[in-house]
Design a protein around this motif. Structure first.
Motif, PDB file in Angstrom:
ATOM      1  N   UNK A   1      -8.990 -24.771  19.836  1.00 14.97           N
ATOM      2  CA  UNK A   1      -9.906 -25.482  18.526  1.00 14.97           C
ATOM      3  C   UNK A   1     -11.186 -25.125  18.577  1.00 14.97           C
ATOM      4  N   UNK A   2     -11.926 -25.504  17.605  1.00 13.68           N
ATOM      5  CA  UNK A   2     -13.310 -25.394  17.512  1.00 13.68           C
ATOM      6  C   UNK A   2     -13.730 -26.870  17.144  1.00 13.68           C
ATOM      7  N   UNK A   3     -14.671 -27.308  17.927  1.00  9.16           N
ATOM      8  CA  UNK A   3     -15.235 -28.830  17.710  1.00  9.16           C
ATOM      9  C   UNK A   3     -16.701 -28.778  17.223  1.00  9.16           C
ATOM     10  N   UNK A   4     -16.930 -29.388  15.829  1.00 11.20           N
ATOM     11  CA  UNK A   4     -18.012 -29.102  15.357  1.00 11.20           C
ATOM     12  C   UNK A   4     -19.097 -30.352  15.670  1.00 11.20           C
ATOM     13  N   UNK A   5     -20.350 -29.928  16.175  1.00  8.72           N
ATOM     14  CA  UNK A   5     -21.340 -30.926  16.278  1.00  8.72           C
ATOM     15  C   UNK A   5     -22.489 -30.519  15.340  1.00  8.72           C
ATOM     16  N   UNK A   6     -22.567 -31.415  14.552  1.00 11.87           N
ATOM     17  CA  UNK A   6     -23.680 -30.949  13.187  1.00 11.87           C
ATOM     18  C   UNK A   6     -24.821 -31.946  13.448  1.00 11.87           C
ATOM     19  N   UNK A   7     -25.984 -31.171  13.151  1.00  9.98           N
ATOM     20  CA  UNK A   7     -27.349 -32.138  13.672  1.00  9.98           C
ATOM     21  C   UNK A   7     -27.509 -32.736  12.131  1.00  9.98           C
ATOM     22  N   UNK A   8     -28.234 -33.891  12.419  1.00 13.25           N
ATOM     23  CA  UNK A   8     -28.800 -34.694  11.419  1.00 13.25           C
ATOM     24  C   UNK A   8     -29.384 -33.849  10.127  1.00 13.25           C
ATOM     25  N   UNK A   9     -28.977 -34.104   8.987  1.00 13.42           N
ATOM     26  CA  UNK A   9     -29.287 -33.346   7.608  1.00 13.42           C
ATOM     27  C   UNK A   9     -30.746 -32.901   7.732  1.00 13.42           C
ATOM     28  N   UNK A  10     -31.669 -34.174   7.999  1.00 16.96           N
ATOM     29  CA  UNK A  10     -33.153 -33.941   7.904  1.00 16.96           C
ATOM     30  C   UNK A  10     -33.665 -32.979   8.977  1.00 16.96           C
ATOM     31  N   UNK A  11     -32.949 -32.575   9.938  1.00 10.08           N
ATOM     32  CA  UNK A  11     -33.503 -31.773  11.013  1.00 10.08           C
ATOM     33  C   UNK A  11     -32.918 -30.277  10.839  1.00 10.08           C
ATOM     34  N   UNK A  12     -31.618 -29.964  10.212  1.00 12.86           N
ATOM     35  CA  UNK A  12     -30.729 -28.875  10.154  1.00 12.86           C
ATOM     36  C   UNK A  12     -31.695 -27.830   9.732  1.00 12.86           C
ATOM     37  N   UNK A  13     -31.432 -26.680  10.353  1.00 17.97           N
ATOM     38  CA  UNK A  13     -32.406 -25.333   9.908  1.00 17.97           C
ATOM     39  C   UNK A  13     -31.583 -24.366   9.674  1.00 17.97           C
ATOM     40  N   UNK A  14     -30.225 -24.554   9.661  1.00 14.62           N
ATOM     41  CA  UNK A  14     -29.288 -23.563   9.155  1.00 14.62           C
ATOM     42  C   UNK A  14     -28.843 -22.460  10.194  1.00 14.62           C
ATOM     43  N   UNK A  15     -29.420 -22.763  11.442  1.00  9.74           N
ATOM     44  CA  UNK A  15     -28.749 -21.818  12.556  1.00  9.74           C
ATOM     45  C   UNK A  15     -27.431 -22.593  13.135  1.00  9.74           C
ATOM     46  N   UNK A  16     -26.654 -21.642  13.722  1.00  6.94           N
ATOM     47  CA  UNK A  16     -25.523 -22.198  14.085  1.00  6.94           C
ATOM     48  C   UNK A  16     -25.225 -21.423  15.693  1.00  6.94           C
ATOM     49  N   UNK A  17     -24.552 -22.231  16.573  1.00  6.54           N
ATOM     50  CA  UNK A  17     -24.243 -21.368  17.725  1.00  6.54           C
ATOM     51  C   UNK A  17     -22.953 -21.934  18.210  1.00  6.54           C
ATOM     52  N   UNK A  18     -22.009 -20.928  18.594  1.00  5.61           N
ATOM     53  CA  UNK A  18     -20.639 -21.139  19.183  1.00  5.61           C
ATOM     54  C   UNK A  18     -20.706 -21.075  20.632  1.00  5.61           C
ATOM     55  N   UNK A  19     -20.359 -22.156  21.297  1.00  5.91           N
ATOM     56  CA  UNK A  19     -20.424 -22.321  22.627  1.00  5.91           C
ATOM     57  C   UNK A  19     -19.101 -22.067  23.442  1.00  5.91           C
ATOM     58  N   UNK A  20     -19.182 -21.149  24.342  1.00  3.19           N
ATOM     59  CA  UNK A  20     -17.989 -20.818  25.192  1.00  3.19           C
ATOM     60  C   UNK A  20     -18.132 -21.379  26.501  1.00  3.19           C
ATOM     61  N   UNK A  21     -17.762 -22.429  26.857  1.00  2.83           N
ATOM     62  CA  UNK A  21     -17.566 -23.108  28.200  1.00  2.83           C
ATOM     63  C   UNK A  21     -16.816 -21.827  29.249  1.00  2.83           C
ATOM     64  N   UNK A  22     -17.579 -21.904  30.737  1.00  2.00           N
ATOM     65  CA  UNK A  22     -17.279 -21.244  31.636  1.00  2.00           C
ATOM     66  C   UNK A  22     -15.935 -21.870  32.408  1.00  2.00           C
ATOM     67  N   UNK A  23     -15.478 -21.149  33.406  1.00  2.00           N
ATOM     68  CA  UNK A  23     -14.374 -21.596  34.251  1.00  2.00           C
ATOM     69  C   UNK A  23     -13.740 -20.562  34.882  1.00  2.00           C
ATOM     70  N   UNK A  24     -14.182 -19.334  34.799  1.00  2.00           N
ATOM     71  CA  UNK A  24     -13.348 -18.151  35.492  1.00  2.00           C
ATOM     72  C   UNK A  24     -12.191 -17.899  34.775  1.00  2.00           C
ATOM     73  N   UNK A  25     -11.889 -18.020  33.520  1.00  2.00           N
ATOM     74  CA  UNK A  25     -10.976 -17.582  32.733  1.00  2.00           C
ATOM     75  C   UNK A  25      -9.560 -18.550  33.117  1.00  2.00           C
ATOM     76  N   UNK A  26      -9.973 -19.673  34.024  1.00  2.00           N
ATOM     77  CA  UNK A  26      -8.830 -20.526  34.521  1.00  2.00           C
ATOM     78  C   UNK A  26      -8.934 -21.895  34.092  1.00  2.00           C
ATOM     79  N   UNK A  27     -10.037 -22.217  33.627  1.00  2.00           N
ATOM     80  CA  UNK A  27     -10.119 -23.449  33.026  1.00  2.00           C
ATOM     81  C   UNK A  27     -11.555 -23.513  32.332  1.00  2.00           C
ATOM     82  N   UNK A  28     -11.995 -24.588  31.468  1.00  2.00           N
ATOM     83  CA  UNK A  28     -13.106 -24.818  30.676  1.00  2.00           C
ATOM     84  C   UNK A  28     -13.978 -25.751  31.154  1.00  2.00           C
TER      85      UNK A  28
END
Length: 305
Positions: A60-87
Motif C-alpha cells: 500500500x501507499x499511505x498519503x500524508x498531505x500537508x495543509x493546503x496553505x503550506x503545500x508547495x507541490x513537491x512530493x516524496x515517496x518514503x521507503x522504510x528500512x529493515x534489511x528487506x526482512x521487515x519495515x
C-alpha cells in the motif's frame, strides 16, 4: 452515548484525529503482480515503538498531505528500512512523513513487499515493482493531490535506501504494466544511511541475502550494486550517513556520491562522526538536525521555497 465537547477531547487527541482524517491508504494493485497463492499473512508488531511490519503481501501507499496553505507541490515517496526482512514504519515512515508535511511537502509511505519465495514468483523484483507502482500512482494522481508531476522524489532508509537507489538507477525497464508510459524516474532521491552496494567490502549481508541470495552471481551482484549503475540521467541525490555505522558501512554513501559526481549528477552528502545506524530523524549524538540540511538542499534545487 453522551458526546463530549471538542475542548474536552484534548488538543493532542484532536490533532491526532485531524491527522488520521488526512491520511489515505491506497492499495498499489487490484491484482498483485508476480504473486503466488500462499498462507503468509502480514504481521504488524505494535509493541515496537519504531514500528515493525513484516510479511507484507498486499502493498500500500499511505498519503500524508500537508495543509493546503503550506503545500508547495513537491512530493516524496518514503521507503522504510529493515534489511528487506521487515519495515520500520514509524521512525522511518510515518514520523518522517509528518515532518515533511510541516514544510509543505506531500509524503507517501510505501509499505512494499519483502522478498519471499513463498509469496513471489521472483522475489528480487517484488520491492522494485512496488516502488515503480508507487511513483506511477503519485504521478497519475498528481492533480488530485496538488502535486507537481516533475517534483516527485523517492526517499529510503537503510535497505529502503537500497530500494530508493535501485529505482533511481533501474527506472528505465518497467516491471509493472505501464500502458500510458508514465515516467518511473524519480526527480530526486533522499538516502539516509542507505544500503547501496552488494559488493563484499561494503555490503549489508542481510539485505543481499534477502533480496538476491548470499551466493548470487557476480553479474547479479553488480546489477544490484547501485553505485555501479549510475548514469548521466540518474536523479540528483541527498545523502546522510554516520562514519561509525557498523551495520551499513559509510562507504555505501561515499561511493554512490562519487559515482554521481563522476557523471555530473547533482549530489550532496553529510557524514556525521557518530550516530551509528537506524536513528530516523534524530541522531542523538549531535544537536544538528539532518532534515534542516535536506530542506536547504531542496530549496537550492528549487524543489521547495
Amino acid at each position: 452515548m453522551r458526546r463530549l465537547p471538542i475542548m474536552m477531547l484534548g488538543l493532542g487527541l484532536l490533532l491526532n484525529l485531524l491527522s488520521a482524517k488526512a491520511q489515505t491508504v491506497v492499495p498499489l494493485y487490484k491484482i498483485v503482480p508476480n504473486a503466488k497463492e500462499s498462507s503468509v499473512r502480514e504481521v504488524n508488531d505494535t509493541t515496537v515503538k519504531r514500528g515493525k511490519v513484516s510479511k507484507v503481501v498486499f502493498p500500500t501507499l499511505t498519503a500524508y498531505l500537508p495543509d493546503a496553505a503550506l503545500a508547495n507541490g513537491t512530493a516524496v515517496i518514503i521507503c522504510p528500512g529493515g534489511g528487506y526482512s521487515y519495515l520500520v514504519v514509524n521512525d522511518e515512515g510515518r514520523n518522517v512523513a509528518r515532518e515533511l508535511n510541516t514544510r509543505g511537502i506531500a509524503a507517501f509511505v510505501l509499505k512494499y513487499r519483502l522478498p519471499n519465495d513463498e509469496t513471489m514468483q521472483n522475489k528480487e523484483i517484488g520491492p522494485l515493482q512496488d516502488a515503480q507502482r508507487a511513483i506511477q500512482i503519485v504521478r497519475q494522481r498528481a492533480g488530485e493531490w496538488h502535486i507537481a508531476p516533475d517534483k516527485i522524489g523517492i526517499a529510503g532508509f537503510s535497505a529502503g535506501g537500497h530500494l530508493a537507489s535501485t529505482l533511481s538507477t533501474h527506472y528505465q525497464k518497467a516491471l509493472i504494466a505501464n500502458p500510458d508510459n508514465v515516467s518511473l524516474r524519480p526527480d530526486f532521491s533522499i538516502l539516509v544511511y542507505p544500503v547501496i552496494s552488494f559488493q563484499d567490502s561494503l555490503l549489508h549481508k542481510g539485505s543481499k541475502k534477502a533480496l538476491i541470495g548470499e551466493n548470487a552471481s557476480a553479474e547479479k551482484t553488480k546489477e544490484y550494486s547501485n553505485e555501479m549503475q549510475v548514469t548521466d540521467n540518474t536523479p540528483p541525490a541527498f545523502l546522510i550517513h554516520s562514519a561509525n555505522d557498523k551495520v551499513v558501512p559509510v562507504g555505501n554513501s561515499i561511493n554512490y556520491f562519487k559515482s554521481l559526481s563522476a557523471h555530473g549528477v547533482k549530489a550532496e552528502i553529510h557524514i556525521y562522526q557518530a550516530g551509528g545506524h537506524g536513528y530516523g530523524l534524530n541522531n542523538t549524538t549531535t544537536n544538528d538536525k539532518w532534515i534542516n540540511h535536506l530542506y536547504n538542499w531542496l530549496s537550492s534545487n528549487r524543489l521547495i521555497p
